[in-house]
Design a protein around this motif. Sequence first.
Motif, short mmCIF file in Angstrom:
data_model
loop_
_atom_site.label_atom_id
_atom_site.label_comp_id
_atom_site.label_asym_id
_atom_site.label_seq_id
_atom_site.Cartn_x
_atom_site.Cartn_y
_atom_site.Cartn_z
N ASN A 31 92.23 38.67 63.75
CA ASN A 31 91.69 39.98 64.09
C ASN A 31 91.82 40.25 65.61
O ASN A 31 91.57 39.35 66.42
CB ASN A 31 90.21 40.06 63.71
CG ASN A 31 90.01 40.22 62.22
OD1 ASN A 31 90.96 40.56 61.50
ND2 ASN A 31 88.81 39.99 61.74
N ASN A 33 91.03 41.28 69.35
CA ASN A 33 89.82 41.16 70.20
C ASN A 33 88.83 40.12 69.67
O ASN A 33 87.62 40.22 69.88
CB ASN A 33 89.11 42.51 70.33
CG ASN A 33 90.04 43.59 70.88
OD1 ASN A 33 90.78 43.33 71.81
ND2 ASN A 33 89.98 44.76 70.28
N SER A 34 89.34 39.14 68.92
CA SER A 34 88.47 38.05 68.47
C SER A 34 89.04 36.74 69.02
O SER A 34 90.20 36.67 69.39
CB SER A 34 88.40 37.99 66.94
OG SER A 34 89.68 37.73 66.39
N LYS A 77 86.66 40.25 55.24
CA LYS A 77 86.74 39.40 56.43
C LYS A 77 86.66 37.93 56.01
O LYS A 77 85.74 37.52 55.33
CB LYS A 77 85.61 39.73 57.40
CG LYS A 77 85.70 38.96 58.73
CD LYS A 77 84.61 39.38 59.71
CE LYS A 77 84.74 38.62 61.01
NZ LYS A 77 83.70 39.01 61.99
N TYR A 79 87.75 33.65 57.24
CA TYR A 79 88.11 32.75 58.34
C TYR A 79 89.31 31.93 57.90
O TYR A 79 89.24 31.17 56.92
CB TYR A 79 86.92 31.87 58.72
CG TYR A 79 85.94 32.61 59.59
CD1 TYR A 79 86.06 32.58 60.97
CD2 TYR A 79 84.94 33.39 59.02
CE1 TYR A 79 85.17 33.30 61.78
CE2 TYR A 79 84.05 34.10 59.81
CZ TYR A 79 84.17 34.06 61.19
OH TYR A 79 83.32 34.78 61.98
#
Length: 582
Positions: A31, A33-34, A77, A79
């Motif tokens: 993602n 800006n992560s 979303k 991980y």
Amino acid sequence: MTKNAQFYRVNEPAEDELVRNILDTASENMNPNSGFVIDVFRQERNIEEQNLSFVYSAKAFPSSRPVYFLEDDFEDKVYAFILIIEIGDYFAILKKSCANIFDLMDENFTLVGSKEFSSSFSDDDVEFQRLALRNMTVSDRAMRSRSYEAADLKGLLSTHSAGRSIPYYFKLRQGAKTRSISGTGRVIESSSRETIDNIAAWVSEQIGLIESPSNTNFLDAFASKSELNEVLKICSPNAVLIESSSLFDRLKKDGVPVKYKTKKGRIIGVSSRVYKELESALEKVYDIDPDLNIADVNDGSRIRANKKSLTLYSKSLAKFRVPENGKLITLQKYIVKHGFYSVTFGDPKYMYFMGACFEDSSGMSEIDNILELFQSIEEIPAVDSEKGSFTEESENFSEDSMFDIIEKIHAEDDYIFCDDLGDEWADHITFNKENSNICFIHSKHGDPSTSASNLHDVVGQGIKNLGSMYFNAPSMLSKLDKTFKKNYKSGKGVQTKIPRIRKGNIDDFESYLANLLKDYKLNRSCILCCSFLSISDVTKEFNKIKEGQPVRGNIVQLLWIVSSFAHAVKDMNVRPIIYCAK
């Protein structure tokens, strides 16, 4: 993590730049800006109690992917992570929800094949519980893949023609451990979630097994892996098939929509009509010319011969898009990444499948076994039609027709039925109590030729009706009442006086059939009667293949089709026979 990894062999020492490139490529779907939850680069660890040293690199990061089952613009979303464990000359890759690193790995490393894992086990140690095979054929009249499952397949599974079958997935049990191994170099072992140290110890154990193969193995009878560059030195690709059933099953199972890129660059969803047209187009077998162009497509589509792989390039497929890990990729790239294509060669003992080249390990003895299927029939050269001509007064099939010849060949059988047209199981069905035999006979007439096209149709009929050969008494008696007790009506609508019961006392048939089906010696034969083939012509051409001489493409196709017929029939515990001219 669970024990689920792909194994690669290092061709030359991997530099930091390459490993960093793999990690960066895998995390391209992070993602914006992560940051990374975990970011470790080539850190060395030691497990003193196991005397094991290894190097690991890892990245874990947030990623988003579209949700397809809701109409609004929702995202899921997740991980994602990638873990690389380096031990000796091997890389083990554990990953989930990452961007595609297939091209990068394939270019720089050698994938460890399923047979390398299987050769590390002795037959005495393991039970092969599940096996998926890809036949070395692209014929649209042949069975392309099969799967088997049992407590232990050793001793149960016929290895006839096994040399022309590529094992691409198997599951085995070794003591309390259960492993699944795929042709993509992936090993999955049932386990609870483990720490990195425990995973590394497991990886080391798998590498030890690869490095110390046993002498013999159940899977040795199947097709063996060959080096692509060596195969390309002696023969060229001649046909490509998209594994369309696997491709579309995967898309439907994962709920992946197919999109299309317009000339103006817009991405739109495809209609059901276009989807069906795409499925239909990808079911076909496409010839490859000597320059590796795909024939009859005319859009620049071709096969690219790389150092270790054959890849597919197609402008048409590149116009379609599918989402993967939150990004749109071309359908062409998706097909190549997942290995959903097969390439055959001018030498029929080679085939490229799932990113590797395989060789028929049955050797030339397979051709000798195939030639044993053919039986010469003296009357066949005189045949001038399949069924002959008909009038309303006809009481028998025309002299010198295929049907007439069949009835003469089987004149010693107890019952002969003509089942041609309608809901047919075969052109003729015969019964012989003395030989404990039931025959399904399929006839095809044509001019003398070794062309594969004539054989396509009759082989397709034979294979399609194999399941009907294990009929029960009620279904045969039902066919007797509905079909056999009537006179034959030709395909052109001529109602003849030819009885479909060609031989036998029908009043005794019910008790006769009951006794025959109880016979423990009962055997079944699937017979193809082909007036266009001769044993001498077929033997001459097949012997050229045995001797390594060049043959025409139709001869290679003929060999594939006959081999597939023999394989499919014998798998059903039925005897394959081909009647032809001398």
